[in-house]
Motif scaffolding. Structure first.
Motif, PDB file in Angstrom:
ATOM      1  N   THR A  56       0.847  -1.193   0.000  1.00 15.79           N
ATOM      2  CA  THR A  56       0.000   0.000   0.000  1.00 15.79           C
ATOM      3  C   THR A  56       0.883   1.245   0.000  1.00 15.79           C
ATOM      4  OG1 THR A  56      -0.163  -0.066   2.419  1.00 15.79           O
ATOM      5  CG2 THR A  56      -1.936  -1.086   1.164  1.00 15.79           C
ATOM      6  N   HIS A  57       0.341   2.309  -0.572  1.00 14.84           N
ATOM      7  CA  HIS A  57       1.065   3.569  -0.685  1.00 14.84           C
ATOM      8  C   HIS A  57       0.322   4.661   0.078  1.00 14.84           C
ATOM      9  CE1 HIS A  57       3.983   2.200  -3.736  1.00 14.84           C
ATOM     10  NE2 HIS A  57       2.991   1.410  -4.119  1.00 14.84           N
ATOM     11  N   GLU A  60      -3.006   6.039  -1.222  1.00 18.15           N
ATOM     12  CA  GLU A  60      -4.166   5.156  -1.364  1.00 18.15           C
ATOM     13  C   GLU A  60      -5.118   5.316  -0.182  1.00 18.15           C
ATOM     14  OE1 GLU A  60      -2.210   1.693  -4.181  1.00 18.15           O
ATOM     15  OE2 GLU A  60      -2.233   1.374  -2.009  1.00 18.15           O
ATOM     16  N   LEU A 262      -7.767   5.104  -6.314  1.00 15.28           N
ATOM     17  CA  LEU A 262      -6.668   4.969  -5.356  1.00 15.28           C
ATOM     18  C   LEU A 262      -7.051   4.056  -4.197  1.00 15.28           C
ATOM     19  CD1 LEU A 262      -5.413   8.679  -5.284  1.00 15.28           C
ATOM     20  CD2 LEU A 262      -4.577   6.769  -6.674  1.00 15.28           C
ATOM     21  N   SER A 267      -1.859  -0.571  -6.605  1.00 16.36           N
ATOM     22  CA  SER A 267      -0.901   0.214  -7.399  1.00 16.36           C
ATOM     23  C   SER A 267      -0.352  -0.574  -8.580  1.00 16.36           C
ATOM     24  CB  SER A 267       0.250   0.695  -6.513  1.00 16.36           C
ATOM     25  OG  SER A 267       0.966  -0.400  -5.957  1.00 16.36           O
ATOM     26  N   ARG A 270      -2.314   0.263 -11.719  1.00 20.45           N
ATOM     27  CA  ARG A 270      -2.584   1.648 -12.077  1.00 20.45           C
ATOM     28  C   ARG A 270      -1.587   2.194 -13.095  1.00 20.45           C
ATOM     29  NH1 ARG A 270      -2.293   3.650  -7.176  1.00 20.45           N
ATOM     30  NH2 ARG A 270      -4.162   2.502  -6.625  1.00 20.45           N
TER      31      ARG A 270
END
Length: 339
Positions: A56-57, A60, A262, A267, A270
């Protein structure tokens, strides 16, 4: 234990962690479409869990398009003045690995109870500006035809409503559900019912899915297509052309191509907006206008959907324009409406 066995165990452990966070379900119909010999299988990539989902970023979000902030009563999302979402259920026959509602759907997630459904329909009835109701979820076509018919009949009794829209994956992921009873339920009122079919790759249109779509269209239910731009699934001009040609050949008009939301752990699917715009440029002029969806970004935080496709016309200081053709050449245009 050898290195290969340790890797396998580590992968299984990672997938268990994914399944503990996000719902996993693949219908027997879809299982039959997956090619186990193809490591890049576009069906598998969409529906089988991947250890990359554990990454995860910071940017997000658990609610990437801001549903919660626009939910005045359970089951209703009222983001735009003239339309609302009505989320009947929070379960689906399958769970897309890129789903923007992945934090809210899955086994154990409660749909609307009788009192909550009453309150949701009452909210719609008390707001005359609402012209369109969009049944979503979860997937609304996972409910029984009897329940769907009841909801549609109740919505039909609201005078100011003009359109009922259904968002569903069912025709391509569990086409047996589109039987005579389901079609009759969709046609159980006088108001227009439109179905937006979510499909992302041409291979989803196997004969059973095509037959389900034909059953809907032949019954007079207009079907539009919505897709998500996904790395490793449809991120090439050839894949998008095949997808949209297959839709149109089956009387499904491509409507939206969504830029990936998001959502946490997505990711690896995307693309950048620039990559998406370049793909849309490659379609323009090379494929029929019937195949051109609107490239859409749902602005994070609940601020609504906006087109983000490439621009072809740029204004000049003298009131004229520079216009790019589909092949990238620039042309001067004097606007005759400018004095």
């Amino acid at each position: 234990m050898g290195a290969e066995e340790r890797d396998r165990d580590g992968s299984i452990a990672a997938l268990k962690k994914v399944a503990a966070q996000f719902a996993v379900s693949v219908t027997p119909h879809l299982q039959a479409q997956i090619d186990p010999a193809d490591p890049k299988d576009p069906i598998a990539r969409q529906f089988l869990p991947d250890a990359a989902e554990l990454v995860t970023h910071e940017h997000e979000r658990t609610d990437p398009i801001g549903d919660e902030a626009h939910s005045p009563v359970a089951g209703i999302v009222h983001r735009y003045p003239d339309r609302v979402l009505l989320k009947l259920v929070n379960v689906c026959p399958v769970y897309c690995r890129f789903c923007f509602r992945r934090e809210m759907v899955g086994p154990g997630s409660k749909g609307l109870g009788a009192e909550q459904l009453d309150a949701a329909i009452d909210y719609i009835a008390r707001h005359p500006a609402i012209w369109e109701v969009i049944l979503t979820g979860g997937d609304p076509l996972i409910v029984s035809p009897r329940r769907l018919k009841d909801v549609i009949e109740r919505l039909n009794a609201i005078p100011h409503l003009g359109v009922i829209r259904i968002h569903s994956r069912v025709p391509v992921v569990d086409p047996a559900r589109i039987n005579d009873e389901m079609v009759a339920a969709l046609k159980s009122g006088d108001k227009a019912v439109w179905l937006l079919l979510h499909a992302n790759h041409a291979r989803e249109f196997v004969p059973e899915a095509v037959a389900a779509i034909r059953r809907l269209v032949d019954a007079g239910i207009p079907v539009l297509g919505q897709s998500v731009l996904l790395r490793g699934v449809n991120d090439s001009p050839a894949a998008l052309t095949d997808l949209f040609r297959t839709m149109v050949a089956n009387r499904v008009k491509p409507h939206y191509l969504h830029h990936g939301d998001l959502a946490r752990g997505t990711s690896h699917f995307r693309l950048s907006l620039e990559e998406g715009q370049q793909l849309m440029r490659r379609l323009r002029g090379h494929t029929s206008g019937l195949l051109q969806p609107t490239y859409i970004l749902d602005i994070p935080g609940g601020h609504g959907k906006v087109p983000v496709g490439p621009a072809y016309a740029e204004p000049r200081e003298d009131g004229s324009w520079t216009v790019s053709d589909p092949w990238g050449c620039s042309h001067h245009y004097d606007d005759p409406a400018v004095g």
